[in-house]
Design a protein around this motif. Sequence first.
Motif, PDB file in Angstrom:
ATOM      1  N   ARG A   1       0.710   1.194  -9.460  1.00 47.73           N
ATOM      2  CA  ARG A   1       0.195   2.136  -8.457  1.00 47.73           C
ATOM      3  C   ARG A   1       0.404   3.577  -8.884  1.00 47.73           C
ATOM      4  O   ARG A   1      -0.287   4.482  -8.407  1.00 47.73           O
ATOM      5  CB  ARG A   1       0.879   1.913  -7.109  1.00 47.73           C
TER       6      ARG A   1
ATOM      7  N   LYS B   1      -6.225   7.079  -3.460  1.00 49.64           N
ATOM      8  CA  LYS B   1      -5.779   5.821  -2.855  1.00 49.64           C
ATOM      9  C   LYS B   1      -6.554   4.645  -3.451  1.00 49.64           C
ATOM     10  O   LYS B   1      -5.970   3.617  -3.806  1.00 49.64           O
ATOM     11  CB  LYS B   1      -5.977   5.862  -1.345  1.00 49.64           C
TER      12      LYS B   1
ATOM     13  N   GLN C   1      -3.353  -1.534  -8.894  1.00 45.75           N
ATOM     14  CA  GLN C   1      -2.406  -2.564  -8.489  1.00 45.75           C
ATOM     15  C   GLN C   1      -3.063  -3.945  -8.511  1.00 45.75           C
ATOM     16  O   GLN C   1      -2.458  -4.925  -8.978  1.00 45.75           O
ATOM     17  CB  GLN C   1      -1.889  -2.252  -7.088  1.00 45.75           C
TER      18      GLN C   1
ATOM     19  N   TYR D   1      -4.334   0.550   3.600  1.00 46.38           N
ATOM     20  CA  TYR D   1      -5.030  -0.388   2.735  1.00 46.38           C
ATOM     21  C   TYR D   1      -6.452  -0.686   3.205  1.00 46.38           C
ATOM     22  O   TYR D   1      -7.395  -0.645   2.422  1.00 46.38           O
ATOM     23  CB  TYR D   1      -4.231  -1.692   2.617  1.00 46.38           C
TER      24      TYR D   1
ATOM     25  N   ASP E   1       0.813  -1.211   0.000  1.00 47.03           N
ATOM     26  CA  ASP E   1       0.000   0.000   0.000  1.00 47.03           C
ATOM     27  C   ASP E   1       0.848   1.264   0.000  1.00 47.03           C
ATOM     28  O   ASP E   1       0.320   2.366   0.113  1.00 47.03           O
ATOM     29  CB  ASP E   1      -0.961   0.012   1.183  1.00 47.03           C
ATOM     30  N   ASN E   2       2.169   1.100  -0.148  1.00 45.48           N
ATOM     31  CA  ASN E   2       3.121   2.211  -0.222  1.00 45.48           C
ATOM     32  C   ASN E   2       3.156   3.045   1.052  1.00 45.48           C
ATOM     33  O   ASN E   2       3.515   4.220   1.027  1.00 45.48           O
ATOM     34  CB  ASN E   2       2.844   3.111  -1.430  1.00 45.48           C
TER      35      ASN E   2
ATOM     36  N   ARG F   1      -5.298   3.874  -6.904  1.00 50.05           N
ATOM     37  CA  ARG F   1      -3.987   3.212  -6.897  1.00 50.05           C
ATOM     38  C   ARG F   1      -4.122   1.745  -6.495  1.00 50.05           C
ATOM     39  O   ARG F   1      -3.522   0.861  -7.109  1.00 50.05           O
ATOM     40  CB  ARG F   1      -3.030   3.943  -5.938  1.00 50.05           C
ATOM     41  N   ASP F   2      -4.911   1.496  -5.438  1.00 49.20           N
ATOM     42  CA  ASP F   2      -5.095   0.119  -4.983  1.00 49.20           C
ATOM     43  C   ASP F   2      -5.760  -0.735  -6.067  1.00 49.20           C
ATOM     44  O   ASP F   2      -5.383  -1.895  -6.283  1.00 49.20           O
ATOM     45  CB  ASP F   2      -5.945   0.094  -3.710  1.00 49.20           C
TER      46      ASP F   2
ATOM     47  N   ASP G   1       2.730   7.897  -0.991  1.00 50.05           N
ATOM     48  CA  ASP G   1       2.219   8.535  -2.208  1.00 50.05           C
ATOM     49  C   ASP G   1       1.694   9.933  -1.907  1.00 50.05           C
ATOM     50  O   ASP G   1       1.739  10.817  -2.770  1.00 50.05           O
ATOM     51  CB  ASP G   1       1.095   7.691  -2.814  1.00 50.05           C
TER      52      ASP G   1
ATOM     53  N   GLN H   1       4.083  -3.148  -9.193  1.00 50.20           N
ATOM     54  CA  GLN H   1       4.405  -1.988  -8.358  1.00 50.20           C
ATOM     55  C   GLN H   1       4.230  -0.689  -9.133  1.00 50.20           C
ATOM     56  O   GLN H   1       3.737   0.307  -8.600  1.00 50.20           O
ATOM     57  CB  GLN H   1       5.833  -2.114  -7.833  1.00 50.20           C
TER      58      GLN H   1
END
Length: 715
Positions: free
Chosen positions: A636, A680, A687, A478, A357-358, A683-684, A389, A633
């Motif tokens: 994301r 977020k 991924q 996350y 989840d960076n 991005r999740d 992020d 990766q």
Amino acid sequence: MQHTTATLSRRRVAFIVAALSIFSLDAYVNDANAQCADGDTKPCITVGGKRGTSVCVHGRFQPCSITPQAPVSNSTCGDRTATGKIVCTIIEPVVTQHETVYPTVAFAPGDIVDIQADGCVQTGGSGDTWKRYVNPTGSNTDHLYHGLIRIPTAMPAGSGLVRIRTVIGKRQTVTGAGVPVSQLVLHLGYEDDNYSDNGYYSHDNGNDDQCKIEGNNDGGPAHVTITIYRGVSPETPESRFNFDVLSSSVDPNGLPYNPQWAWQQQPVNHGQIPNTSLCHNFSKSEWVGGLPSPIPAANFPDCTDQADLSTVDEPWGWDREVCRAGRIFGDSFAGHVNWFPVTIEGKAFWGNHEWADNDYDFSFVNDGDSDVSLYSNDRRYLHVEFDSDETIRQFTDDEWVTFRQAVDDDSKDSKDVARQHFDGHTILTGMFGLDGEHSMKSELHPLYAIATRRDNYENDPRDDVWLIFVRNRGDEGYCSSQLWDAGFEDYTFRLPWLPGMTSVEVNWSKTQFSGTDGTSPPIVAVLPPPAIAAPRAKRYSGVYVTFHLGPAASSPFIDGALHLVWTGPPVASLLPPVPSVAGHNISHPGLSDRPPAVMVHGQGGAANEADEVEHSLQAAINRLPAEQRLEVQKARAIAGVRPAVHRLPPGGPARRITAPPAIPRISRLHAIKAGPATQKAQRDAAQMRALCAATHNAPAGLPANICTSNVREHP
């Protein structure tokens, strides 16, 4: 249907009574516009049929208000000349109108005020209709059925009418600024859309038995206790709820400083760590179709009155499926429960970069002069996280870039560089909460502000370097779906005064800060310790560093490093050693005989946190060949508008002050939900789509249908 004569007679009587009532009410309304002398009062009847009083203001009688009951306790509640600890209790506060003035509870400039409230209210309607006054549960409780309070010029809450829940455990200081002393009186209110049938009649247990009178549950009529400290020091705060967050002091921003659980304040529990099983892990089993659901739901009104379901953050979309899979037949819900931002000071230990989840995460322990603070479930540390992020991936300051590169490199030498930048005396402000996905772990997430002393800088303790970032909005990682605001637009650190030093200046040639549009460089003020030892005055001495961020809606941030140059005799070290964990020496009194129960990330602790859902996701990614792993990766890094970041100009010389800066008003002293964490979620989802594509819709260790289920990606 036929009606008897008796029935018809009763209806005629009822009609006549109703007509007279309406006539009387109309007469009152018309009479309300009559001329009168200011301050005159007269009895009246409210729309709901209650007896009340109309007060003359500017020559006109005001709408009828219920006469509030006088405080039941200290007769000095209305005497502004009285000093000491003054306790004022209001039994059955008025709940049949939006706001009521209680002139018999009077404040004076300089008063320090504690607020407590409990009990229940009849809200009217059908079925079980009593609800808790402070933290009700049930339909529409997101915007109705809460007790309200207003204390004019209170800081940091301000003069607004706010929910009582948001100020419980957060002491207020009455400034009196800009308001006639005669107006410094208590106001209480209530949220509802129909006040006519509210009150304290016909008690029932309420939905979910929230007002059942048994054991420790206060299901009787509501009551509010206002404790005024005038000319005396406040006592240690208390609460009947084990998991209320309490503090005897605040930071320069008015936020709770080094708080503890109420459970820890009880003498028998001093120095101990509570287990959330004391309160059924803030969860309950739900029934679906006559069968118990395998996933517990958030439930904790008997645990704390400072948080409720409106401060819970649960995941959505693919994240929800992954996170809930880790909670099947578990003992806690999948998500976070939040209290409010707090500030803690002590020792940080660099931890890890969670690629799933960076998030950057690390651990924190208290200073030796403060007791075990807000830890839970045998963890003798707080977990701290922030989304890279949102933060460090956008930072441009040289020190933060060096730190980020060291973390990304992940070699032994690079880890040493990361710890050298990070593992020092640290001040943190973040949203405090419990992570239900991770066994009710205590954490600060999101982290809003950090000032961490760079370790062993140039081997000269008088060259004092602090790595700093400040922001006022962030997500919770996350297993979440929301953004959370800090409530402040300006933020101040109080950096500790270096022992033995006589003065300090800022080295602006080395100090460097960058920020988003609308932010400002730091303003530095110094408050030296007193010549004669005075613990209270010494506590306020230090270097005050203030940043301006602006509204949270633009997600502002400032990052940089502050270089302080101290003047004074040579010193051997910056500060006395602070407690540590997992292989580090623990040297402070009271902690030296307590071996850590759980290891910390980056220091052998990863295996102890193997239940974390991020690790399952990361394990699925790690199983891929290197090229595919890199592609997942990279997924994301969704296209989006990056904020404009620019170098902030140097500030001026450090200003010498003789008293701490005034505490600013915080917009809301509780968890502020700012809406969906859209970026977020994007991005999740990107991924997960890439992981599904790389594994032919079968990522190892994740739910079997995760790639084929029809899920919503946004709340």
